[in-house]
Design an enzyme around this catalytic site. Sequence first.
Site, PDB file in Angstrom:
ATOM      1  N   LYS A 259      43.888  32.154  42.931  1.00 49.80           N
ATOM      2  CA  LYS A 259      42.847  33.004  42.038  1.00 49.80           C
ATOM      3  C   LYS A 259      42.512  32.254  40.906  1.00 49.80           C
ATOM      4  O   LYS A 259      43.432  31.989  40.052  1.00 49.80           O
ATOM      5  CB  LYS A 259      43.388  34.510  41.940  1.00 49.80           C
ATOM      6  N   ASP A 264      39.458  37.568  32.557  1.00 52.32           N
ATOM      7  CA  ASP A 264      39.100  38.760  33.325  1.00 52.32           C
ATOM      8  C   ASP A 264      39.104  40.003  32.296  1.00 52.32           C
ATOM      9  O   ASP A 264      40.233  40.559  31.710  1.00 52.32           O
ATOM     10  CB  ASP A 264      40.435  39.136  34.103  1.00 52.32           C
ATOM     11  N   LYS A 271      38.599  46.370  30.604  1.00 48.29           N
ATOM     12  CA  LYS A 271      39.913  46.742  30.319  1.00 48.29           C
ATOM     13  C   LYS A 271      39.702  47.416  28.883  1.00 48.29           C
ATOM     14  O   LYS A 271      39.194  46.737  28.000  1.00 48.29           O
ATOM     15  CB  LYS A 271      40.651  45.558  30.577  1.00 48.29           C
ATOM     16  N   ASP A 282      44.665  34.500  34.023  1.00 47.69           N
ATOM     17  CA  ASP A 282      44.286  35.268  35.537  1.00 47.69           C
ATOM     18  C   ASP A 282      43.618  34.133  36.391  1.00 47.69           C
ATOM     19  O   ASP A 282      43.393  34.330  37.410  1.00 47.69           O
ATOM     20  CB  ASP A 282      43.203  36.134  35.298  1.00 47.69           C
ATOM     21  N   ASP A 341      37.294  45.759  38.303  1.00 45.96           N
ATOM     22  CA  ASP A 341      38.354  45.060  37.687  1.00 45.96           C
ATOM     23  C   ASP A 341      39.421  44.590  38.751  1.00 45.96           C
ATOM     24  O   ASP A 341      40.279  43.716  38.675  1.00 45.96           O
ATOM     25  CB  ASP A 341      39.231  45.879  36.550  1.00 45.96           C
ATOM     26  N   GLU A 343      38.757  42.619  40.681  1.00 45.82           N
ATOM     27  CA  GLU A 343      37.737  41.127  41.028  1.00 45.82           C
ATOM     28  C   GLU A 343      38.497  39.923  41.773  1.00 45.82           C
ATOM     29  O   GLU A 343      37.910  39.369  42.739  1.00 45.82           O
ATOM     30  CB  GLU A 343      37.059  40.599  39.930  1.00 45.82           C
ATOM     31  N   ARG A 345      40.500  40.027  44.286  1.00 47.17           N
ATOM     32  CA  ARG A 345      40.664  39.936  45.926  1.00 47.17           C
ATOM     33  C   ARG A 345      39.091  39.798  46.158  1.00 47.17           C
ATOM     34  O   ARG A 345      39.016  39.180  47.205  1.00 47.17           O
ATOM     35  CB  ARG A 345      41.347  41.354  46.217  1.00 47.17           C
TER      36      ARG A 345
HETATM   37  N1  BES Z   1      44.412  40.456  36.714  1.00 47.23           N
HETATM   38  C1  BES Z   1      44.571  41.700  36.761  1.00 47.23           C
HETATM   39  C2  BES Z   1      45.889  42.010  37.162  1.00 47.23           C
HETATM   40  C3  BES Z   1      46.935  41.570  36.170  1.00 47.23           C
HETATM   41  C4  BES Z   1      47.564  42.543  35.325  1.00 47.23           C
HETATM   42  C5  BES Z   1      47.337  40.249  36.064  1.00 47.23           C
HETATM   43  C6  BES Z   1      48.384  42.299  34.114  1.00 47.23           C
HETATM   44  C7  BES Z   1      48.282  39.982  35.108  1.00 47.23           C
HETATM   45  C8  BES Z   1      48.959  40.955  34.185  1.00 47.23           C
HETATM   46  C9  BES Z   1      43.570  42.243  37.960  1.00 47.23           C
HETATM   47  O1  BES Z   1      42.426  41.737  38.129  1.00 47.23           O
HETATM   48  C10 BES Z   1      43.469  43.758  37.752  1.00 47.23           C
HETATM   49  O2  BES Z   1      42.821  44.162  36.734  1.00 47.23           O
HETATM   50  N2  BES Z   1      43.939  44.696  38.740  1.00 47.23           N
HETATM   51  C11 BES Z   1      43.929  45.818  38.499  1.00 47.23           C
HETATM   52  C12 BES Z   1      43.594  46.640  39.889  1.00 47.23           C
HETATM   53  C13 BES Z   1      43.060  48.068  39.519  1.00 47.23           C
HETATM   54  C14 BES Z   1      41.672  48.075  39.058  1.00 47.23           C
HETATM   55  C15 BES Z   1      43.191  48.467  41.031  1.00 47.23           C
HETATM   56  C16 BES Z   1      45.157  46.510  37.834  1.00 47.23           C
HETATM   57  O3  BES Z   1      46.249  45.998  38.115  1.00 47.23           O
HETATM   58  O4  BES Z   1      45.080  47.414  36.953  1.00 47.23           O
HETATM   59 ZN    ZN Z   2      42.112  39.704  37.506  1.00 54.39          ZN
HETATM   60 ZN    ZN Z   3      40.995  42.656  36.979  1.00 52.42          ZN
END
Ligand code: BES
Ligand code: ZN
Ligand code: ZN
Length: 489
Positions: A259, A264, A271, A282, A341, A343, A345
């Site tokens: 990834k 992000d 966020k 990220d 968010d 993103e 995947r």
């Molecule tokens: N990059 C984040 C995941 C992340 C969170 C990595 C904290 C490292 C530390 C990812 O893109 C994300 O934002 N995921 C969301 C998914 C949700 C919207 C279903 C999450 O984990 O809150």
């Molecule tokens: Zn992310």
């Molecule tokens: Zn994200």
Amino acid sequence: MEFLLIKDNVADLESDSIVFFCYEKQRLPAAARRIDERLGGFLSDKIKLSDFKGSFGKTILVDTPGDFSTKTVLLLGLGKKEDFGSLEAFRAANIVVGRVGNHSSTISVDFSNVDRKFLKVFLEGMACGAYEYGKFKSSGRKKNRLKKVCVTSRKISANYFDKEAVEASAISRGVSFTRDLVNDPPNILTPSVLAEHALSISKESEYLNCKILDREEIREMGMGGLSAVSFGSSEPPRFIHLSYSPPRKSSKKIAIVGKGITFDSGGLCLKPADSMRTMKMDMSGAAVVLGTIKALGKLTPDVNVHGIIPATENMTGASAYKPDDVVTALNGKTIEIINTDAEGRVALSDALSYAVRLGVSEIVDLATLTGACIVALGLHNAGVMGNNVNLVNSILNSARDVGEKMWELPLDSELREGIRSRIADVKNIGGRWGGAISAALFLENFVSEVPWVHIDIAGPSYVEKPSDWYQYGATGFGVRTVVNYIMKR
Ligand code: BES
Ligand code: ZN
Ligand code: ZN
């Protein structure tokens, strides 16, 4: 960092510090007892005065008396001998650098009471422990001075040592490279700069080759996922394909996919400020892919490896993708966007489809994919999920061999229902619970029947609270496991 095997008595060496190890409830190694005698019990006196019992991570650092050639002696507890493994060896090395690296450029390590199977991981730990990210400090001053590590042990042959030292050097250079990329701020490390790095790695070795797609080419190729994520950013996306082909022909062909979200923000599903900070990390999966392939160029294993990275920012610009959008991935599957968010995947859907098209026999992906994985496992373990038991187990074993902590989560089919869409083939988020698993189940749609393992490295990629063995910032977590895995294929 230079690694040398020394046959002389450790006390006769010209070095700034000597390091001895001691297990719980065991005597000091013979060489330490000899030095102690020679210097009138200076070490045993210190041990008596302290509560040193050899438990893991406990240290005694003493200045040597008189005109002894070495400035300091470090004694490090390794804990119970039966509990000592790769994780402890890696950590021990990091602790050693932390204790003596600021005042020693050459150290001698008495390895006589440690199993030689831990030598490589130990040397990797020394090099990783000496890592510093100082690019943006205008003073340019470095804390660490350690340049040369002399190891003494009668149980280690020169051949064995040289092989392990050469591999440890290649691997730790890969890890440092990965850490630099992740530590680089997001205004510096944009998707196009990430691609430049991939290109320059490919020039380091005749076995490496790099192909990069720009915004137009990504769209034309049909990568609707990566395109969509990139719409909100004025920084152009890149699709990076960095491949290694071995000097000796091989039919084995693996893809490693990372990834590469260089920042992000969450996109329109923005966020909160506190969660946005550190989101330069990220792209840790992408950085692991590049660090791994950099190392492979030196290690030249007999297997073809394709490194694949979808690189983009996730921003909120006027053209940003939106909740309710439907986008089509490279394999033709349609994705209903519920949350911008999620993103990673969406961008990975194209990269995985691309890997399948290459005809690889297995796919390993690494991604800082979900906060849910951190909720499930904490910050120190990566979550491992996959569609093939053997592949999952090989990755878990490779991780254990090098002392990186990974734990399997189930690809529970009951959660599939959560990502079913009413209007498209799949939704980009599932229900409230098991978010790390829903994310993996989403990815599964893009790997076809190819054996695949997903490593969610959201927790261990980046450290905000440093400890004796983790520095602040990027860890390079994953490189050592994936390299080890590939070397065993
Ligand atoms: N990059 C984040 C995941 C992340 C969170 C990595 C904290 C490292 C530390 C990812 O893109 C994300 O934002 N995921 C969301 C998914 C949700 C919207 C279903 C999450 O984990 O809150
Ligand atoms: Zn992310
Ligand atoms: Zn994200």
